[in-house]
Design a protein around this motif. Structure first.
Motif, mmCIF file in Angstrom:
data_model
loop_
_atom_site.group_PDB
_atom_site.id
_atom_site.type_symbol
_atom_site.label_atom_id
_atom_site.label_comp_id
_atom_site.label_asym_id
_atom_site.label_seq_id
_atom_site.Cartn_x
_atom_site.Cartn_y
_atom_site.Cartn_z
ATOM 1 N N ILE A 126 -0.722 5.398 -2.929
ATOM 2 C CA ILE A 126 -0.750 6.349 -4.048
ATOM 3 C C ILE A 126 -1.524 7.590 -3.622
ATOM 4 C CG2 ILE A 126 -1.521 6.716 -6.416
ATOM 5 C CD1 ILE A 126 0.662 4.699 -6.377
ATOM 6 N N PRO A 127 -0.995 8.784 -3.893
ATOM 7 C CA PRO A 127 -1.740 10.000 -3.554
ATOM 8 C C PRO A 127 -3.105 10.025 -4.225
ATOM 9 C CG PRO A 127 0.523 10.516 -4.151
ATOM 10 C CD PRO A 127 0.321 9.072 -4.484
ATOM 11 N N SER A 128 -4.068 10.656 -3.564
ATOM 12 C CA SER A 128 -5.407 10.787 -4.130
ATOM 13 C C SER A 128 -5.362 11.617 -5.408
ATOM 14 C CB SER A 128 -6.354 11.443 -3.121
ATOM 15 O OG SER A 128 -6.512 10.614 -1.986
ATOM 16 N N SER A 129 -6.383 11.435 -6.240
ATOM 17 C CA SER A 129 -6.415 12.127 -7.528
ATOM 18 C C SER A 129 -6.512 13.638 -7.378
ATOM 19 C CB SER A 129 -7.595 11.614 -8.360
ATOM 20 O OG SER A 129 -8.815 11.838 -7.675
ATOM 21 N N ASN A 130 -6.985 14.112 -6.225
ATOM 22 C CA ASN A 130 -7.082 15.562 -6.018
ATOM 23 C C ASN A 130 -5.877 16.113 -5.266
ATOM 24 O OD1 ASN A 130 -7.678 14.322 -3.608
ATOM 25 N ND2 ASN A 130 -9.518 15.541 -3.165
ATOM 26 N N GLU A 131 -4.807 15.285 -5.168
ATOM 27 C CA GLU A 131 -3.554 15.720 -4.575
ATOM 28 C C GLU A 131 -2.451 15.690 -5.629
ATOM 29 O OE1 GLU A 131 -4.369 13.763 -0.136
ATOM 30 O OE2 GLU A 131 -2.963 12.841 -1.526
ATOM 31 N N ALA A 132 -1.391 16.421 -5.390
ATOM 32 C CA ALA A 132 -0.269 16.447 -6.325
ATOM 33 C C ALA A 132 0.478 15.126 -6.273
ATOM 34 C CB ALA A 132 0.675 17.601 -5.988
ATOM 35 N N PHE A 133 0.987 14.698 -7.419
ATOM 36 C CA PHE A 133 1.767 13.486 -7.483
ATOM 37 C C PHE A 133 3.239 13.838 -7.332
ATOM 38 C CE2 PHE A 133 3.934 9.908 -9.530
ATOM 39 C CZ PHE A 133 3.297 8.846 -8.942
ATOM 40 N N PRO A 134 3.932 13.275 -6.330
ATOM 41 C CA PRO A 134 5.328 13.653 -6.087
ATOM 42 C C PRO A 134 6.254 13.207 -7.194
ATOM 43 C CG PRO A 134 4.699 11.811 -4.688
ATOM 44 C CD PRO A 134 3.448 12.265 -5.369
ATOM 45 N N ASP A 135 7.199 14.062 -7.565
ATOM 46 C CA ASP A 135 8.156 13.744 -8.612
ATOM 47 C C ASP A 135 9.090 12.611 -8.207
ATOM 48 O OD1 ASP A 135 7.109 15.731 -10.228
ATOM 49 O OD2 ASP A 135 8.515 17.246 -9.502
ATOM 50 N N ASN A 136 9.302 12.451 -6.910
ATOM 51 C CA ASN A 136 10.254 11.448 -6.435
ATOM 52 C C ASN A 136 9.574 10.160 -5.974
ATOM 53 O OD1 ASN A 136 8.992 12.470 -4.197
ATOM 54 N ND2 ASN A 136 10.857 12.708 -2.951
ATOM 55 N N PHE A 137 8.347 9.912 -6.470
ATOM 56 C CA PHE A 137 7.640 8.701 -6.057
ATOM 57 C C PHE A 137 8.463 7.477 -6.428
ATOM 58 C CE2 PHE A 137 4.805 5.108 -6.701
ATOM 59 C CZ PHE A 137 4.000 5.154 -5.572
ATOM 60 N N GLN A 138 8.682 6.594 -5.471
ATOM 61 C CA GLN A 138 9.467 5.381 -5.692
ATOM 62 C C GLN A 138 8.529 4.226 -5.985
ATOM 63 O OE1 GLN A 138 12.941 5.343 -5.701
ATOM 64 N NE2 GLN A 138 12.602 7.552 -5.649
ATOM 65 N N GLY A 139 8.472 3.855 -7.244
ATOM 66 C CA GLY A 139 7.601 2.769 -7.626
ATOM 67 C C GLY A 139 8.353 1.638 -8.287
ATOM 68 N N THR A 154 -18.473 11.780 1.632
ATOM 69 C CA THR A 154 -18.208 13.222 1.622
ATOM 70 C C THR A 154 -17.261 13.500 0.464
ATOM 71 O OG1 THR A 154 -16.396 12.924 3.210
ATOM 72 C CG2 THR A 154 -18.578 13.412 4.109
ATOM 73 N N SER A 155 -16.223 14.210 0.709
ATOM 74 C CA SER A 155 -15.255 14.467 -0.360
ATOM 75 C C SER A 155 -13.999 13.625 -0.202
ATOM 76 C CB SER A 155 -14.871 15.949 -0.367
ATOM 77 O OG SER A 155 -14.314 16.324 0.878
ATOM 78 N N ASN A 156 -14.010 12.714 0.772
ATOM 79 C CA ASN A 156 -12.833 11.868 0.984
ATOM 80 C C ASN A 156 -12.641 10.890 -0.170
ATOM 81 O OD1 ASN A 156 -12.294 13.064 3.453
ATOM 82 N ND2 ASN A 156 -13.557 11.607 4.591
ATOM 83 N N ARG A 157 -11.404 10.517 -0.408
ATOM 84 C CA ARG A 157 -11.085 9.552 -1.448
ATOM 85 C C ARG A 157 -10.561 8.270 -0.813
ATOM 86 N NH1 ARG A 157 -11.063 12.543 -6.391
ATOM 87 N NH2 ARG A 157 -12.302 14.382 -5.861
ATOM 88 N N PRO A 158 -10.797 7.134 -1.481
ATOM 89 C CA PRO A 158 -10.283 5.874 -0.932
ATOM 90 C C PRO A 158 -8.755 5.854 -0.907
ATOM 91 C CG PRO A 158 -11.940 5.480 -2.638
ATOM 92 C CD PRO A 158 -11.588 6.931 -2.705
ATOM 93 N N PHE A 159 -8.203 5.069 -0.008
ATOM 94 C CA PHE A 159 -6.767 4.799 -0.016
ATOM 95 C C PHE A 159 -6.488 3.786 -1.132
ATOM 96 C CE2 PHE A 159 -7.527 6.065 4.418
ATOM 97 C CZ PHE A 159 -6.560 7.060 4.563
ATOM 98 N N LYS A 160 -5.300 3.927 -1.734
ATOM 99 C CA LYS A 160 -4.927 3.043 -2.841
ATOM 100 C C LYS A 160 -3.529 2.501 -2.575
ATOM 101 C CE LYS A 160 -5.516 6.574 -5.485
ATOM 102 N NZ LYS A 160 -5.579 7.516 -6.627
ATOM 103 N N ALA A 161 -3.444 1.214 -2.295
ATOM 104 C CA ALA A 161 -2.149 0.575 -2.045
ATOM 105 C C ALA A 161 -1.682 -0.100 -3.329
ATOM 106 C CB ALA A 161 -2.263 -0.437 -0.912
ATOM 107 N N TRP A 162 -0.517 0.290 -3.815
ATOM 108 C CA TRP A 162 0.042 -0.161 -5.108
ATOM 109 C C TRP A 162 1.355 -0.873 -4.860
ATOM 110 C CZ3 TRP A 162 4.634 0.999 -7.670
ATOM 111 C CH2 TRP A 162 4.677 0.806 -9.054
ATOM 112 N N SER A 163 1.488 -2.082 -5.394
ATOM 113 C CA SER A 163 2.720 -2.837 -5.227
ATOM 114 C C SER A 163 3.212 -3.345 -6.575
ATOM 115 C CB SER A 163 2.508 -4.032 -4.284
ATOM 116 O OG SER A 163 3.714 -4.734 -4.081
#
Length: 509
Positions: free
Chosen positions: A496-509, A185-194
């Motif tokens: 990681i937020p999906s590409s069709n979602e906003a990326f948070p400014d305070n993302f802790q990476g 459908t329009s769902n996006r995969p989950f993306k786990a980033w380490s």
């Protein structure tokens, strides 16, 4: 969704050292456009599973030899053309997917994250609805911003990269599979980033040897987990002094818990193996490697001139090693041990030799036209052994015999990875005593050919002694720059937020 999704193709690939004075121009990317892109990849041709399941539309791809930082002018010109061509494709049809064909370690003047910047510009044209699948080199760098703008992402699992085409095909297969799934459908995969605070050169992380061999063998296991689409480990690119330069694990899939667990497992294994990484071959100073080769009875004996490796980002014209080879008394006479040295660029030298012809004796000056930090140009007098015109990279290739050393001189820099690179210059590497190549780990054909091998720790823009290069922008602490950590790193994967979602400014990476 139409029966055959429309998938555009775009990307720029160049592995670039920020420690090299060289600069990469637009022409160095040898851009391909439109149908030329489809022709390049056989797995997209009509009659193949991927070719028949989607409509492929080439925009522009460019693959440059590794080198120095890409000029801003080159990037802007190529990026603008990519955006323009994608806009034209989007005007003519509805684009469902994009294959982002990149390397991942492209450094551009005035930018910290060139691939993310390029994809952000592409997203302005194609929109957030389009599914993006990226394929990368395992020596690329994956920032959270790049991960955010992709939906699927994968990288090579072998170093040397014998699986390059397999990886690119996998990226396309994952994309086509998602777009053609009856459940999509329009769902996006989950993306786990380490993020893993390790930054090692490829010569210490080759999958020919442990622990990288065993580490990468875990990737297919993670990928086979229910709910997982793809798993990937990036070693990162050690010769780019950028904040994004470090190892990364990413796992994508439809099950948030599964991708998180597998990403954590891979990241933990990587970190726990940090002290076991070692050079893929015995190392030493240049003098030590030459002495060992002369004393050995194994022929041919290969020596890697690793600090100026043009396929890792070196300028390719550092003369430091060649000057010391030619100065050694063992190689002064024509009947001394046969040494093949590949290679040193010299534009005027190549022209002079080509005009003189085979058999002539000439004196030429070559090298240090770009990187003169470690040694100046070198003057050589010798007999012209061979001349070849028309190489895609070198333009002109010549061989000059100086004493018992056969020096390959090129008009422009070129890597020497295949036996034919030598035999087409009337050289017999299997019969030589020593073959010296500007390379790190030996590529497959050379590895098979070598009776023995040493990796010389020579200076250059891709010096294997990372601490002496002077990184100042990478995040610290970072192994092996720092051997003591006040506290263990947090390897907990972030979703990681999906590409069709906003990326948070305070993302802790």
């Amino acid at each position: 969704m139409p029966k055959h999704p429309v998938i555009a193709i775009a990307g720029l690939a160049c592995e670039t050292s920020t420690f090299s004075p060289a600069r990469t121009a637009a022409a160095d990317f040898h851009p391909r456009r439109g149908r030329e892109i489809i022709d390049r990849y056989a797995f997209l041709h009509s009659g193949t599973p991927l070719g028949d399941k989607a409509s492929w539309e080439g925009a522009l791809i460019g693959h440059a030899l590794p080198g120095g930082v890409v000029t801003r002018l080159a990037f802007e010109g190529l990026a603008n053309e990519i955006v323009t061509r994608l806009a034209q494709i989007c005007e003519s049809c509805t684009v469902d997917g994009l294959w982002f064909d990149i390397h991942g370690a492209m450094c551009v003047e005035g930018m910290n994250d060139a691939e993310a910047e390029l994809l952000q510009r592409i997203r302005v044209v194609i929109g957030s609805r389009v599914i993006v699948s990226a394929s990368m080199d395992l020596h690329g760098n994956v920032s959270p911003q790049l991960a955010h703008q992709t939906d699927l992402i994968t990288c090579y699992r072998m170093a040397p990269h014998e699986d390059e085409l397999d990886t690119k095909e996998r990226a396309c297969r994952n994309l086509v599979g998602m777009l053609t799934s009856k459940d999509y459908t329009s769902n996006r995969p989950f993306k786990a980033w380490s993020k893993i605070p390790i930054l090692l050169p490829g010569e210490q992380t080759s999958t020919r040897a442990e622990p990288a061999k065993g580490l990468y063998e875990l990737v297919p296991q993670a990928e086979s987990t229910r709910g997982v689409i793809d798993a990937a480990i990036w070693v990162g690119y050690a010769w780019a002094d950028e904040p994004r330069s470090h190892a990364v694990v990413m796992v994508t899939g439809w099950d948030a818990e599964a991708v998180t667990q597998q990403a954590h497992r891979l990241a933990t294994q990587f970190w726990d193996s940090r002290e076991a990484f070692h050079f893929v071959a015995p190392t030493g100073t240049l003098a030590e490697c030459i002495e060992h080769a002369l004393q050995s009875d194994r022929r041919p004996f290969f020596i890697s001139d690793s600090g100026d490796n043009p396929t890792a980002g070196g300028a390719g014209d550092v003369t430091w090693t060649l000057a010391r080879v030619l100065a050694r008394p063992e190689f002064q006479a024509t009947d001394g041990p046969v040494v093949v040295y590949a290679s040193i660029p010299g534009q005027q030298a190549a022209d002079t030799i080509a005009r003189a012809g085979v058999g002539a004796t000439v004196t030429v000056i070559a090298g240090a036209e770009v990187d003169s930090i470690h040694e100046g140009p070198i003057t050589m007098t010798g007999r012209v052994h061979a001349i070849k015109h028309g190489d895609r990279d070198a333009i002109i290739e010549c061989v000059l015999q100086v004493g018992s050393v056969f020096v390959v001189i090129t008009k422009l820099r070129k890597p020497y990875h295949h036996e034919s690179d030598f035999t087409e210059l009337n050289l017999a590497p299997r019969s030589a005593d020593i073959v010296m190549v500007k390379i790190g780990y030996l590529e497959p054909e050379l590895y098979e050919m070598a009776a023995d091998w040493r990796l010389a720790l020579t200076p250059g823009g891709v010096d294997q002694d990372l601490p002496r290069l002077g990184h100042c922008r990478i995040h610290r602490p970072m192994w092996p720059f720092d051997k003591s950590f006040a506290k263990l790193p947090d390897l907990t994967p972030r979703l990681i937020p999906s590409s069709n979602e906003a990326f948070p400014d305070n993302f802790q990476g």
